[in-house]
Design an enzyme around this catalytic site. Structure first.
Site, PDB file in Angstrom:
ATOM      1  N   LYS A 130       0.870  -1.186   0.000  1.00 11.59           N
ATOM      2  CA  LYS A 130       0.000   0.000   0.000  1.00 11.59           C
ATOM      3  C   LYS A 130       0.895   1.221   0.000  1.00 11.59           C
ATOM      4  O   LYS A 130       2.045   1.157   0.443  1.00 11.59           O
ATOM      5  CB  LYS A 130      -0.881  -0.003   1.249  1.00 11.59           C
ATOM      6  N   ASP A 170      -6.966   4.553  -4.560  1.00  7.36           N
ATOM      7  CA  ASP A 170      -7.628   4.418  -3.252  1.00  7.36           C
ATOM      8  C   ASP A 170      -8.240   5.798  -3.005  1.00  7.36           C
ATOM      9  O   ASP A 170      -8.465   6.555  -3.967  1.00  7.36           O
ATOM     10  CB  ASP A 170      -6.611   4.026  -2.165  1.00  7.36           C
TER      11      ASP A 170
END
Ligand code: NDP
Length: 449
Positions: A130, A170
């Site tokens: 991430k 995201d």
């Protein structure tokens, strides 16, 4: 917290606290997984001997970098960029980039940690990672966002590659940002490496259904949960928080499956629309005009806007929190339970606090954790990588059918694993154990690395 940390994993948890001070969201995510794992370690001594859990809790690599850029007035700004390459046992690191002022290392690590198990649950060959930045794209011009993305990629590119690390979007990173990031990667490397980013535009390597995938997937997961209790979406009132990518397409699929989404939100407040959210209007306001939800209420007679407040005050049968972490606390969960809510399905990552999860358990509300319910996004990213690798392009219908099948499979796996490990109906335990076992087996097979 929702439960006690079992004695067998207490030492591991204490070590995570000691090595990662102040990273509260990361601690919370690790703790929630560890609570499920005692039962597994009892059956697999090799994972204790080889410190498999400890290794999975430690990222393989963490990258932090400076991102300088200039705004339209010529002022210089310095943001911080992150990429946490958490685990590559199952494939290249895969996970989104988040641009939001709240981003810090602890948040990126919590998201990366969750991503490991989520990606494992999809059954696709992808590891977990991430990244992101504390940059706030809100209110910035396209040119400013482009300059920021170019600066961000000028450092990040050296860590990426279709077989190494494959970011996606995201919060705050949508099609526009992916376009600028891809353009800069191509320019620096002189390679048209489609598989290095997912969420690309449809005309240049993107895949149909990727935009819709996380919201659609959460609705498919909810449908599977209901089917296990002999129910359907037909006639159900649904409240979805947020009004971003996950929320908008969650609402779309809920409506297609026979439910009615009556409320959604953003960080300014929430709207209630008893006639059901008008999706065309919501998309116009949020996706085209990049506006706020109160504009939706101004243009629709049946809608009212509530500034601030909690969207969870709106009575519903199904709640799909789809904004951000820890947005649904114990008090909000108690309100949902009192109002007769029967299902809570996490569209966002870890939106329910441990106290909320405890309320769901105590009141018999069916609860799906994000690492299972929102896995449709990353699963469809893996399908995008598959299409890029084979220079192929699937139809919408084919891609959506694959997504629906993947979500049903994830639900079945979590459901069956929960039963096998003595906690029928506990999808949190099912997801954690099933995801862990798949990763742990690969970590173990690769030796001590
Ligand atoms: P978007 O940026 O498209 O939308 C986020 C929405 O949540 C916006 O409406 C935003 O409101 C709201 N929001 C964000 N932060 C806060 C906050 N601190 N308080 C209140 N509201 C907030 O993001 P996505 O829809 O892509 O992501 C939403 C969640 O889903 C995140 O947890 C993400 O990690 C998760 N997720 C997303 C996937 C994807 O494919 N996009 C895949 C898997 C998980 P505002 O505009 O006012 O900030």
């Amino acid at each position: 917290m929702s439960g006690e940390v079992p004695a067998t994993v207490q030492g591991i948890y204490e070590e995570v606290l000691r090595r990662n001070p102040g990273e509260t969201e990361f601690h919370q995510a690790v703790r929630e997984v560890l609570e499920s794992l005692a039962v597994v370690l009892g059956r697999h001594r090799e994972y204790t001997e080889m410190k498999t859990v400890e290794r999975i809790c430690e990222p393989e690599r963490q990258i932090i970098f400076r991102v300088p850029w200039q705004d339209d007035r010529g002022e210089v700004w310095i943001n911080r960029g992150f990429r946490v390459e958490f685990n590559s046992a199952l494939g290249p690191y895969k996970g989104g980039l988040r641009f939001h002022p709240s981003v810090n290392l602890g948040i990126v690590k919590f998201l990366g940690f969750e991503q490991i198990f989520k990606n494992a649950l999809t059954g696709m060959p992808i590891g977990g990672g991430k990244g992101g930045s504390d940059f706030d794209p809100k209110g910035r011009s396209d040119a400013e966002v482009m300059r920021f993305c170019q600066s961000f990629m000028t450092e990040l590119y050296r860590h990426l590659g279709e077989y190494t690390d494959v970011p996606a979007g995201d919060i705050g990173v949508g099609a526009r940002e992916i376009g600028y990031l891809f353009g800069q990667y191509k320019r620096i490397t002189n390679r048209y490496e489609s598989g290095v980013l997912t969420g690309k535009g449809l005309g240049w390597g993107g895949a149909l259904v990727r935009t819709e995938a996380t919201g659609y997937g959460a609705a498919f997961f909810a449908e599977a949960m209901m089917a296990a209790r002999g129910e359907t979406f037909e006639g159900k009132r649904v409240v979805i928080s947020g009004s971003g990518n996950v929320a908008v397409y969650g609402i779309e699929k809920v409506h297609q499956l026979g439910g009615t989404a009556v409320a959604c939100s953003d960080s300014s407040g929430y709207v209630v629309d008893e006639k059901g959210i008008d999706l065309d209007l919501l998309k116009q306001v949020k996706e085209v005009e990049r506006g706020r939800v109160d504009t939706y209420a101004q243009r629709r007679d049946s809608a009212t806007f509530v500034a601030g407040g909690s969207v969870w005050d709106v009575p519903c049968d199904v709640a799909i929190p789809s904004a951000t972490q820890n947005e649904l606390d114990g008090d909000a969960a108690a309100v949902l339970a009192r109002n007769g809510c029967r299902y809570v399905v996490e569209g966002a990552n870890m939106p329910a606090t441990p106290a909320a999860v405890k309320v769901f358990r105590d009141t018999g509300i069916g609860f799906a954790p994000g690492k299972a319910a929102n896995a449709g996004g990353v699963a469809t990213s893996a399908l995008e990588m598959q299409q890029n690798a084979s220079r192929d392009r699937w139809t919408f219908e084919h891609s959506e059918a694959r997504l629906a099948e993947i979500m049903r499979d994830i639900h079945a796996r979590c459901h069956e694993t929960a039963e096998e490990y003595g906690s029928p109906g506990d999808l949190v335990l099912g997801a954690n154990v099933a995801g862990f076992l798949q990763v742990a087996e690969a970590v173990h097979a690769h030796g001590l690395i």
